[in-house]
Design an enzyme around this catalytic site. Structure first.
Site, PDB file in Angstrom:
ATOM      1  N   LYS A 204      61.765  67.352 -18.232  1.00  0.00           N
ATOM      2  CA  LYS A 204      61.218  68.557 -17.590  1.00  0.00           C
ATOM      3  C   LYS A 204      61.943  69.812 -18.079  1.00  0.00           C
ATOM      4  CE  LYS A 204      61.620  68.965 -12.931  1.00  0.00           C
ATOM      5  NZ  LYS A 204      62.298  70.235 -12.597  1.00  0.00           N
TER       6      LYS A 204
ATOM      7  N   GLN B 175      70.386  76.978 -14.727  1.00  0.00           N
ATOM      8  CA  GLN B 175      69.327  77.982 -14.577  1.00  0.00           C
ATOM      9  C   GLN B 175      69.914  79.392 -14.633  1.00  0.00           C
ATOM     10  OE1 GLN B 175      67.162  76.856 -11.038  1.00  0.00           O
ATOM     11  NE2 GLN B 175      66.243  75.081 -12.038  1.00  0.00           N
TER      12      GLN B 175
ATOM     13  N   ASP C 224      70.503  66.050 -10.123  1.00  0.00           N
ATOM     14  CA  ASP C 224      69.144  65.681  -9.700  1.00  0.00           C
ATOM     15  C   ASP C 224      69.019  64.185  -9.381  1.00  0.00           C
ATOM     16  OD1 ASP C 224      68.362  68.311  -9.996  1.00  0.00           O
ATOM     17  OD2 ASP C 224      67.511  68.030 -11.993  1.00  0.00           O
TER      18      ASP C 224
ATOM     19  N   ARG D  62      64.158  79.580  -1.887  1.00  0.00           N
ATOM     20  CA  ARG D  62      65.297  79.295  -2.791  1.00  0.00           C
ATOM     21  C   ARG D  62      65.963  80.588  -3.258  1.00  0.00           C
ATOM     22  NH1 ARG D  62      63.807  74.562  -6.815  1.00  0.00           N
ATOM     23  NH2 ARG D  62      66.073  74.572  -6.995  1.00  0.00           N
TER      24      ARG D  62
ATOM     25  N   LYS E 230      68.162  72.898  -3.391  1.00  0.00           N
ATOM     26  CA  LYS E 230      67.153  72.344  -4.317  1.00  0.00           C
ATOM     27  C   LYS E 230      65.767  72.487  -3.674  1.00  0.00           C
ATOM     28  CE  LYS E 230      70.011  71.371  -7.537  1.00  0.00           C
ATOM     29  NZ  LYS E 230      69.976  72.155  -8.759  1.00  0.00           N
TER      30      LYS E 230
ATOM     31  N   SER F  77      75.448  76.191 -12.764  1.00  0.00           N
ATOM     32  CA  SER F  77      73.983  76.173 -12.758  1.00  0.00           C
ATOM     33  C   SER F  77      73.441  76.526 -14.130  1.00  0.00           C
ATOM     34  CB  SER F  77      73.448  77.176 -11.726  1.00  0.00           C
ATOM     35  OG  SER F  77      72.088  77.470 -12.010  1.00  0.00           O
TER      36      SER F  77
HETATM   37  C1  S3P Z   1      67.667  72.771 -14.377  1.00  0.00           C
HETATM   38  C2  S3P Z   1      68.916  72.972 -13.857  1.00  0.00           C
HETATM   39  C3  S3P Z   1      69.375  72.392 -12.583  1.00  0.00           C
HETATM   40  C4  S3P Z   1      68.491  71.226 -12.149  1.00  0.00           C
HETATM   41  C5  S3P Z   1      67.029  71.564 -12.259  1.00  0.00           C
HETATM   42  C6  S3P Z   1      66.676  71.896 -13.703  1.00  0.00           C
HETATM   43  C7  S3P Z   1      67.306  73.416 -15.650  1.00  0.00           C
HETATM   44  O1  S3P Z   1      69.343  73.384 -11.577  1.00  0.00           O
HETATM   45  O2  S3P Z   1      68.790  70.846 -10.827  1.00  0.00           O
HETATM   46  O3  S3P Z   1      66.238  70.453 -11.840  1.00  0.00           O
HETATM   47  O4  S3P Z   1      66.275  73.038 -16.261  1.00  0.00           O
HETATM   48  O5  S3P Z   1      68.046  74.306 -16.099  1.00  0.00           O
HETATM   49  P1  S3P Z   1      70.577  74.409 -11.329  1.00  0.00           P
HETATM   50  O6  S3P Z   1      70.657  75.300 -12.496  1.00  0.00           O
HETATM   51  O7  S3P Z   1      70.190  75.151 -10.086  1.00  0.00           O
HETATM   52  O8  S3P Z   1      71.782  73.547 -11.147  1.00  0.00           O
END
Ligand code: S3P
Length: 428
Positions: free
Chosen positions: A23, A170, A316, A123, A343, A168
């Site tokens: 993903k 993200q 995750d 969120r 989450k 994180s």
């Molecule tokens: C992700 C980062 C993670 C993960 C999410 C996907 C990504 O989140 O839990 O399912 O694709 O960068 P966080 O950045 O909030 O830890």
């Protein structure tokens, strides 16, 4: 929302599965292809709802995207050629789409408005918007930008030196993607290593990104050029079958093409530590992201402690690891995982409440949970809270329960693993 009754009568699992695309990497392939000039082709793309939301957002920005099976092609004029969207960009249930797009749109030339579903509306977005505002981004939103809907006026950004307060990917990715368009060199300092798909893929698209001991730096003004991306199978999806294979009787499952990026492979380490019968055969021809064939067999498991810097490498997978721990001898402690609370739902509360309904001996803590095993599980009606990973945790539990498990909403599983139930049928 539709209820699903799962009555499996404790099958033994046998067979080989090819795990659908990752993903995180699927999202990024479309995002980077849209930022880049020219044509990008992708194979192994995940046709999950989250990744389809990403495609939909970029189509509204005027990027041409064709999907044929799991092959995607993106034809983009480059970020400076995007059209100003006349419609709201809808990110559905996807935190990755929402947060990474904030970083991208902040340095674009367009105005846009972004919103998502009810879960996205709860969120926290300030973790991304705070550093972006330090770079000069113009973003407004509910509760001063903490929650969607958000409005972003693209502008010229300045590089920052950012100490991340949370581990994180993200947040890291949003800052780096904004940094691509900023004046100066953007530096991101991680407190713990998080998944590095953004750094790897930026290099694949021709950018120079340096990383030394958790300090990542990227010079602004670099342009990306379209390329080909092969998406490996998602280890976070494979996780459900790794656990199913370990806890169901007389089972042996082989999972092909699983991504084993070292920033994502914490579950393999935990399975080893708990004594699982697991073999990992790395593929020699892996490209930017390493892959492997993984075989798992019914295992006698011991409790363990999961804490510290392994947490971002398996964040995750904690719901399904909690189920695994209910079948292990002794105590399993999961700590340093307060990120679970933000989450798709509060996954500490959801995991503990739902596994308790099945008869598990599990208690929530401030930053994780404590599980005492082994405990035979019984059927029950479970809530998924619209969270795909809670739904799949319940469905894997149904493979070992006495009596049926009823999920209030199994449709949410399509967010990351639309073929999940077909794969259960293939191996049971
Ligand atoms: C992700 C980062 C993670 C993960 C999410 C996907 C990504 O989140 O839990 O399912 O694709 O960068 P966080 O950045 O909030 O830890």
């Amino acid at each position: 929302m539709s209820e699903k009754v799962l009555q499996y009568d404790k099958p033994s699992l046998q067979g080989t599965l090819t795990i659908p695309g990752d993903k995180s990497i699927s999202h990024r392939s479309v995002m980077f292809g849209a930022i880049a000039t020219g044509k990008t082709t992708v194979d192994g793309f995940l046709l999950g709802e989250d990744c389809l939301s990403t495609i939909d957002c970029f189509r509204k920005l005027g990027v041409k995207i064709d999907v044929e099976g799991t092959n995607v092609s993106i034809d983009s004029p480059g970020i400076e050629g995007w059209q100003e969207p006349t419609e709201v960009l809808y990110t559905g249930n996807s935190g990755t789409t929402t947060r990474l797009m904030l970083g991208i749109l902040a340095g674009s030339t367009v105005h846009s408005v972004m919103t998502g579903d009810a879960s996205i509306g709860k969120r926290p977005m300030r973790r991304v918007i705070d550093p972006l505002r330090q770079m000069g981004a113009h973003i407004t939103g509910r509760a001063d930008g903490q929650y969607t809907p958000l409005a972003i006026q693209g502008t010229v950004l300045q590089a920052i030196d950012y100490h991340m307060p949370v581990a994180s990917a993200q947040v890291k990715s949003a800052v780096l993607l904004a940094g691509l368009r900023a004046e100066g060199t953007t530096i991101v300092r991680e407190i713990e290593v998080s998944r590095d798909h953004t750094e790897r893929m930026l290099r694949q698209f021709g950018a120079k990104v340096d990383e030394v001991d958790g300090v990542i730096s990227l010079k602004g003004g670099q342009t990306l050029t379209g390329t080909h991306v092969s998406v490996p199978g998602d280890i976070s999806s494979a996780a459900f079958f790794l656990v199913a294979g370990a806890i169901c009787e007389d089972s042996k499952i082989t999972l092909e093409n699983v991504g084993i990026n070292p920033t994502r492979d914490g579950i393999i380490e935990v399975l080893h530590n708990m004594g699982a019968s697991i073999t990992v055969m790395p593929n020699e021809d892996s490209q930017s992201e390493p892959t492997a064939t993984i075989t798992i067999e019914t295992s006698t498991l011991e409790g363990t402690t999961i804490e510290g810097d392994i947490i971002p490498r398996l964040i995750d997978e904690i719901p399904i690891l909690a189920l695994l721990a209910t079948q292990a001898n002794g105590k399993t402690i999961i700590k340093d995982a307060e990120e679970l609370k933000v989450k798709e739902t509060d996954r500490i509360t959801a995991v503990v409440d739902e596994l308790k309904k099945l008869g598990a001996n599990i208690e929530a803590t401030e930053d994780g949970m404590v599980i005492q095993g082994p405990t035979p599980l019984r059927g029950a009606s479970l809530q998924t809270y619209g969270d795909h990973r809670i739904g799949m945790m319940g469905a894997v539990a149904a493979l070992i329960t006495d009596g049926a498990v009823v999920l209030d909403d199994a449709e949410c599983i399509a967010v990351s693993y639309p073929s999940f139930f077909e794969h259960v049928e293939e191996v049971k």
